[in-house]
Design a protein around this motif. Structure first.
Motif, PDB file in Angstrom:
ATOM      1  N   CYS D  26       0.840  -1.211   0.000  1.00  0.00           N
ATOM      2  CA  CYS D  26       0.000   0.000   0.000  1.00  0.00           C
ATOM      3  C   CYS D  26       0.870   1.254   0.000  1.00  0.00           C
ATOM      4  O   CYS D  26       0.542   2.236  -0.666  1.00  0.00           O
ATOM      5  N   ARG D  27       1.986   1.234   0.746  1.00  0.00           N
ATOM      6  CA  ARG D  27       2.891   2.392   0.714  1.00  0.00           C
ATOM      7  C   ARG D  27       3.392   2.629  -0.699  1.00  0.00           C
ATOM      8  O   ARG D  27       3.481   3.756  -1.165  1.00  0.00           O
ATOM      9  N   SER D  28       3.742   1.543  -1.391  1.00  0.00           N
ATOM     10  CA  SER D  28       4.273   1.757  -2.739  1.00  0.00           C
ATOM     11  C   SER D  28       3.159   2.128  -3.721  1.00  0.00           C
ATOM     12  O   SER D  28       3.383   2.906  -4.651  1.00  0.00           O
ATOM     13  N   TYR D  30       0.714   4.010  -2.907  1.00  0.00           N
ATOM     14  CA  TYR D  30       0.512   5.445  -2.640  1.00  0.00           C
ATOM     15  C   TYR D  30       1.503   6.278  -3.453  1.00  0.00           C
ATOM     16  O   TYR D  30       1.124   7.286  -4.056  1.00  0.00           O
ATOM     17  N   GLN D  31       2.758   5.838  -3.490  1.00  0.00           N
ATOM     18  CA  GLN D  31       3.764   6.554  -4.293  1.00  0.00           C
ATOM     19  C   GLN D  31       3.374   6.593  -5.769  1.00  0.00           C
ATOM     20  O   GLN D  31       3.702   7.522  -6.490  1.00  0.00           O
ATOM     21  N   GLU D  60      -1.152   4.535   3.004  1.00  0.00           N
ATOM     22  CA  GLU D  60       0.305   4.486   3.182  1.00  0.00           C
ATOM     23  C   GLU D  60       0.699   4.359   4.644  1.00  0.00           C
ATOM     24  O   GLU D  60       1.881   4.277   4.962  1.00  0.00           O
TER      25      GLU D  60
END
Lengths: 239, 239, 239, 239
Positions: D26-28, D30-31, D60
């Motif tokens: 999910c963090r990636s 978001y990017q 994220e």
């Protein structure tokens, strides 16, 4: 086909060892949008060894232990069942479909590294330059070297890269890429229509910086075309 | 030409020491697309010393040990064989081709830092403003200072930056850049057609924030031109 | 004006403490292009205290020790010499010029956090919607809350944000922003022509996610306008 | 409805455990701009367990402890009060509104992972392809698998994805998504007009790489449409 399988070839504490560099560079290529969705890749040749990332994997998650090592020179036969390896990953990974194309850069230009991207700037350039050549002048082309391994271009030169037509299998691009490299001996890379670009250099640093310079030129060239600006100038008709 | 070669000039545990800041800032400029493919750079002057990144290297991989240190003042002669250094890297690195242009910012504006980018926003601005001046009004220009080192512009001011024509060798821009700075004494930077921009400030923080503000203005100005919107307004004809 | 100056207000090992969150969020806003060149900012109100980043600094380099703390409620007088502080940084930092505008979000919407960006998507939206309202429908608007702090919008609602005209001094936007918030009681934010946007929420998480949603809508709205697509649909004429 | 609530299901030191992977992915995402403002998400199914991120949170900032675990198979009833869970977060988090749509990918394609994005490339594709199908050929489609879990497409195939119309509540897309998957049994994903896309794969790696490939194709397809280039070619009329 007797092969060694020497894992020590990819184990090093030196961050600049090819088996460590390739994963790091692939992560940064992923950030640049060059290798999304398993596409694209990089190889590094150090003397008689070639280090190559595997095929069909997430390029931003490659580990040193995933790297293939091949001896150089060897004939790189398109039926890749005959390829010789010094080291293969224990995992069920496939060797790169780019191998015969990387080999072109070694055999025809004595390159030390070759990079393949699916950058959308490259792909759009092949669509907006529908002929066999991408051409641009009067831009920051001086980071690019003649033939990829020669002297740097000057601001007054016109950059020309051949564009070859795509094929369903990457390996089948080998001959048309070689042909283009022979026909355009000064070309620093080869674009593949609707697919991407191959760029090489004397070492990984020069291959990388030239790929950046060319990608920059594809991007600005596409912007200029879409804005209706000429991308090649005669000295007489400066904008 | 007797030179010291004092490595201690680039060794410090302070993250704000110029030899530590330059590598860090170059990494962030790389993320911004300002220095891809070895282009662009930054220098920091602290009193009588000037710290400069080397030429022709990957800007996101510079180390403090790669930094050149020059004494200030010195005449910066265009045949750069006469330049005096306080410290040169042991490695086979070339001094920056931007040096004479950075010197303009010290000599003509008393700048403490100067930044050079190849940002595509700057390049596109020089193509879409084909005359000698980039002009924009009624945008967030208040982060830019008059002459780069004076008081901040107001929202009601019109920003003007001179655009000079590019030359094959970076050094050869020295005179036309100086001329433009003298002709436009309020200019906070100088654009170079088909190449990029030079921006300076009283210190590295102001040089960096002004480069960001100007890059933002190039980008929004280009978007506005391409959308057919006017980029300079008379007070009477607000959109 | 007797003031305490209580540094303990900005010292905490909790990463979710406002003095730690503001620097972290500003770094991520910088990556998003919302606060380049010192512009933009964020405040967080927790009960009777308001935490605000300083003005005119690099937003991606703020430290907890740079944060101002003000008591709430207080009349926020536009001559800011009368403002009361619970804590000011020891350094020579200026309080945020956004303070009176942040105060609007507390006084008129009972917000717990307010974000100001210079996002180019917001600025382009104010140029391509030349009237007093930005309007979009049939997009992912359900992340936005009515009035910024009420219930979530539905896919079938039309999002409307007022656009106010810019002034040279940020503080002078206070009255026209308040007027727009009163005239449009459901508005989840206020756009400032040629400048940016103010968005608030019940807490920092909601302020941040709503700013992301709105920025997404400005961006897609601008793309649609430039592609000649309608940005508001009647139910009868779905594309 | 008797439920266990087994927190050990989301505690693991293995970075490839679904409860650790989902926050990282999910963090990636978001990017990449796929899940801004709480939208979008991912689920991973490992045998008889399904791991899903919560709804309406900053994607994220998800932690392993926020993950829901559901048993598979189970009928996923649209009145979600009947859903069975193996583990719910202690916090006041809502289960994902995407759950019934993820279930489609398990029930109809035997997927091991399903990703939902609000990518603007997907949304713009649904606007520029106003009919029920997104279609593109002669691009890098070979990273996409037939039906999402079958054999890879070839460069000579034409990629087709159904586009369904959006509804105010995500859950209400379940039937039209299922219908589209049955009508287009080779489709590797389903676009939702003015909303985003659902993509699945045999495991999280294939779901992720196929989402990247499709997002790449939406992006280049949109660029081509806006540049007036044809996005589907007959073999006879190669550009």
């Amino acid at each position: 086909m007797s092969e060694k399988n020497d894992d020590s070839l990819v184990i090093s504490s030196d961050p600049l060892h090819p088996a460590n560099l390739i994963p790091e560079l692939c992560r940064s290529f992923y950030q640049l949008g060059w290798v999304t969705g398993t596409g694209g890749g990089i190889c590094i040749r150090t003397g008689d060894k070639v280090f190559i990332a595997p095929s069909g994997v997430q390029k931003e998650r490659i580990e040193p232990s995933h790297i293939f090592v091949l001896p150089y020179p060897q004939t790189d036969p398109s039926p890749h069942t005959d390829r010789v390896f010094l080291r293969r990953p224990a995992l069920n990974l496939k060797e790169s479909a780019c191998t015969p194309l990387f080999w072109n850069s070694f055999d025809l230009r004595d390159a030390g590294s070759c990079i393949h991207t699916h950058s959308q700037h490259a792909v759009m350039a092949t669509l907006l330059w529908p002929g066999p050549i991408f051409k641009i002048s009067h831009q920051m082309i001086k980071g690019v070297r003649i033939a990829g391994t020669g002297r740097a271009l000057s601001y007054l030169d016109t950059l020309e890269l051949p564009i070859i037509e795509n094929t369903p299998n990457e390996e089948d691009l080998k001959d048309s890429m070689a042909e283009a490299m022979i026909k355009y001996p000064n070309a620093a890379g080869v674009l593949v229509r609707r697919h991407g670009v191959y760029v090489w250099g004397a070492d990984w640093e020069k291959a990388k910086t030239q790929t950046e310079c060319l990608d920059y030129l594809f991007q600005i060239g596409v912007k200029m075309k879409l804005a209706g600006l000429p991308t090649v100038l005669n000295e007489e008709k400066l904008l």
